[in-house]
Design a protein around this motif. Structure first.
Motif, short mmCIF file in Angstrom:
data_model
loop_
_atom_site.label_atom_id
_atom_site.label_comp_id
_atom_site.label_asym_id
_atom_site.label_seq_id
_atom_site.Cartn_x
_atom_site.Cartn_y
_atom_site.Cartn_z
N ILE A 21 -15.48 -1.54 6.41
CA ILE A 21 -14.35 -1.98 5.58
C ILE A 21 -14.00 -0.90 4.55
CG2 ILE A 21 -13.61 -3.67 3.86
CD1 ILE A 21 -15.37 -5.74 5.36
N VAL A 22 -15.02 -0.30 3.94
CA VAL A 22 -14.77 0.75 2.96
C VAL A 22 -14.04 1.93 3.62
CG1 VAL A 22 -15.89 2.53 1.56
CG2 VAL A 22 -16.64 0.15 1.40
N ASP A 23 -14.49 2.31 4.82
CA ASP A 23 -13.83 3.40 5.54
C ASP A 23 -12.36 3.08 5.78
OD1 ASP A 23 -16.21 4.74 5.60
OD2 ASP A 23 -16.66 4.31 7.71
N ALA A 24 -12.12 1.85 6.26
CA ALA A 24 -10.73 1.45 6.55
C ALA A 24 -9.90 1.44 5.27
CB ALA A 24 -10.72 0.07 7.21
N ALA A 25 -10.49 0.92 4.21
CA ALA A 25 -9.77 0.85 2.93
C ALA A 25 -9.44 2.25 2.42
CB ALA A 25 -10.59 0.09 1.90
N ALA A 26 -10.38 3.17 2.61
CA ALA A 26 -10.13 4.55 2.18
C ALA A 26 -8.90 5.10 2.91
CB ALA A 26 -11.35 5.43 2.45
N VAL A 28 -6.39 3.38 4.22
CA VAL A 28 -5.17 2.69 3.77
C VAL A 28 -4.74 3.17 2.38
CG1 VAL A 28 -4.22 0.46 3.07
CG2 VAL A 28 -5.56 0.65 5.17
N PHE A 29 -5.69 3.18 1.42
CA PHE A 29 -5.35 3.59 0.06
C PHE A 29 -4.95 5.07 0.04
CE2 PHE A 29 -8.50 0.17 -1.61
CZ PHE A 29 -7.57 -0.81 -1.31
N SER A 30 -5.47 5.85 0.96
CA SER A 30 -5.10 7.26 1.04
C SER A 30 -3.62 7.42 1.34
CB SER A 30 -5.87 7.96 2.16
OG SER A 30 -7.23 8.06 1.84
N SER A 31 -3.12 6.60 2.26
CA SER A 31 -1.78 6.89 2.75
C SER A 31 -0.69 6.22 1.91
CB SER A 31 -1.63 6.52 4.22
OG SER A 31 -1.91 5.16 4.41
N VAL A 32 -0.97 5.07 1.32
CA VAL A 32 0.07 4.41 0.53
C VAL A 32 -0.36 4.05 -0.88
CG1 VAL A 32 1.32 3.48 2.51
CG2 VAL A 32 -0.54 2.17 1.52
N GLY A 33 -1.60 4.39 -1.22
CA GLY A 33 -2.07 4.08 -2.56
C GLY A 33 -2.72 2.71 -2.64
N VAL A 42 -6.03 -3.27 5.77
CA VAL A 42 -7.45 -2.94 5.88
C VAL A 42 -8.10 -3.82 6.94
CG1 VAL A 42 -9.66 -2.91 4.66
CG2 VAL A 42 -7.57 -2.22 3.47
N ALA A 43 -7.81 -5.10 6.89
CA ALA A 43 -8.41 -6.05 7.84
C ALA A 43 -8.04 -5.68 9.28
CB ALA A 43 -7.95 -7.47 7.52
N GLY A 52 -11.57 -12.51 6.12
CA GLY A 52 -12.85 -11.93 6.49
C GLY A 52 -13.22 -10.77 5.58
N VAL A 53 -12.23 -9.95 5.24
CA VAL A 53 -12.48 -8.83 4.33
C VAL A 53 -12.91 -9.36 2.95
CG1 VAL A 53 -11.37 -6.97 3.05
CG2 VAL A 53 -10.95 -7.22 5.49
N LEU A 54 -12.23 -10.40 2.51
CA LEU A 54 -12.53 -10.94 1.17
C LEU A 54 -13.87 -11.66 1.12
CD1 LEU A 54 -9.07 -12.13 -0.17
CD2 LEU A 54 -10.45 -10.19 -0.92
N HIS A 55 -14.47 -11.89 2.28
CA HIS A 55 -15.83 -12.42 2.26
C HIS A 55 -16.81 -11.34 1.78
CE1 HIS A 55 -19.57 -14.33 3.47
NE2 HIS A 55 -19.86 -13.23 4.14
N HIS A 56 -16.52 -10.09 2.16
CA HIS A 56 -17.44 -8.99 1.82
C HIS A 56 -17.16 -8.41 0.44
CE1 HIS A 56 -19.34 -8.71 5.81
NE2 HIS A 56 -18.16 -9.09 6.26
N PHE A 57 -15.90 -8.45 0.02
CA PHE A 57 -15.52 -7.96 -1.31
C PHE A 57 -14.69 -9.05 -1.98
CE2 PHE A 57 -16.19 -4.32 1.39
CZ PHE A 57 -17.00 -3.50 0.62
N PRO A 58 -15.13 -9.54 -3.12
CA PRO A 58 -14.50 -10.71 -3.72
C PRO A 58 -13.04 -10.51 -4.10
CG PRO A 58 -16.12 -9.73 -5.20
CD PRO A 58 -16.29 -9.05 -3.89
N SER A 59 -12.62 -9.26 -4.30
CA SER A 59 -11.22 -9.04 -4.63
C SER A 59 -10.83 -7.63 -4.20
CB SER A 59 -10.98 -9.19 -6.13
OG SER A 59 -11.45 -8.05 -6.82
N LYS A 60 -9.54 -7.39 -4.22
CA LYS A 60 -9.03 -6.07 -3.83
C LYS A 60 -9.56 -5.00 -4.79
CE LYS A 60 -4.62 -3.75 -2.90
NZ LYS A 60 -3.20 -3.64 -3.33
N GLU A 61 -9.65 -5.36 -6.05
CA GLU A 61 -10.13 -4.41 -7.04
C GLU A 61 -11.58 -4.02 -6.76
OE1 GLU A 61 -9.34 -5.64 -11.05
OE2 GLU A 61 -10.91 -4.32 -11.83
N HIS A 62 -12.42 -4.99 -6.41
CA HIS A 62 -13.80 -4.68 -6.06
C HIS A 62 -13.85 -3.72 -4.87
CE1 HIS A 62 -14.77 -8.18 -8.60
NE2 HIS A 62 -15.98 -7.68 -8.68
#
Lengths: 201, 201
Positions: A21-26, A28-33, A42-43, A52-62
């Motif tokens: 998930i962290v890899d995917a988020a990196a 996504v955030f890389s290309s559009v912030g 990300v999901a 499912g993503v929010l099960h592993h990280f409680p919020s987008k900020e986390h």
DNA sequence: GTCTATATACTGATAGAC
DNA sequence: GTCTATCAGTATATAGAC
């Protein structure tokens, strides 16, 4: 045994999922912030539902925090542990720039996310302020150590030189992303640094 | 007379309205970026409905273009028309940095919007690439002109120096936004530039 | 030139089944 | 651990009245 007990394998699987998930988020955030990147994007990338993503990280900020500390780990691994001192630290920064030129995704993550982080109302503004303070502190110490060893040109302002070096790395990344063939990040870094030093880089 | 005929006053009023919208959009895009900034925010700031804004600018992208070209106009006015040459151009850049330190909103607009602009899928990526190419070209010419006049330290790589100077301006802005009291943008610029020159800045 | 109303789509987050 | 369903909020853009 119903709540706390888990096998090593199950822990490892969850940790693996988190890393995916962290890899995917990196990406996504890389290309559009961070602000515009969505948990849904990300999901999708990791083949999960948004919930499912929010099960592993409680919020987008986390999730963003996880991405940033993962990236910090990457950088630390590249620079070496313990961190080198003096001119070796500066050499490490140049080597980091060389490595950066092979990973546009990581460079874009840094550029866009630290630009967003300057906003007064960004949830992680303090994180960015603290991280820059830390990086600038380490770099200034490196210059000061070099000065003690007589490896720095006399009269050099260590605080100014550290701000300049880090600013240079950041600014070159923007130019390089816009025109990869026209910018030699490590080369420009060396051309700035070498005249300040009395030893070979 | 029903379609084309308008008095000077009506035109002026419309132009004034457009400028109000551009000012408001600059504020919004400055603080949260183009991607996350909304037309509704812009509309609220200028006391219009969101549809009212879209009457003056056919799309959000057109509005961003208007904001950027307005900012370019600001910069041009600051640098002087016609653009100064040689060392005077470099002095102009330092003066621009001094001015920037009085307008955090404009600095943030530049930082966040040019970071976003590096994305491959940003609608205005080409605009940013072109603008950087232009700025870098002007700066290189300034160094080359200084060299012709013997005002540049022999052996200086003009292309590298221009990339470095612009990167330095950009990178210092990020640090300054995060810690305004800890960074002297114009000072650091001078400390980089002066050793390259044989004349006083 | 400006409005209201609306179409259409996407956002982060929560509740609860399995 | 992952899902579906859903909520309340927001987005850009368009249609049409005034």
């Amino acid at each position: 045994m119903t709540t706390g007990a888990r096998t090593r394998g199950e822990y490892a699987k969850s940790a693996e999922r988190r890393q995916q998930i962290v890899d995917a988020a990196a990406e996504v955030f890389s290309s559009v912030g961070y602000r515009k990147g969505s948990l849904r994007d990300v999901a999708d990338k990791v083949g999960l539902s948004q919930a499912g993503v929010l099960h592993h990280f409680p919020s987008k900020e986390h999730l963003l925090e996880a991405v940033l500390s993962w990236r910090d780990g990457q950088t630390a691994r590249l620079m070496g542990d313990p961190l080198p001192e003096g001119v070796d630290f500066l050499r490490g920064l140049v080597r980091a720039a060389e490595y950066n030129a092979t990973t546009p995704e990581l460079v874009e993550l840094h550029v866009i996310v630290s630009a967003e982080g300057t906003s007064a109302d960004h949830p992680l503004r303090e994180y960015f302020a603290g991280r820059y303070a830390s990086v600038l502190g380490h770099t200034r110490q490196a210059f000061e150590r070099a000065a003690e060893l007589g490896q720095l040109r006399p009269g050099t302002d260590c605080a100014s030189a550290s701000r300049t070096l880090i600013a240079l790395m950041d600014g070159l990344q923007v130019q390089w992303l816009l025109a990869p063939d026209g910018v030699d990040m490590a080369g420009d870094l060396r051309r700035y640094l070498q005249p300040l030093l009395t030893v070979e880089l």
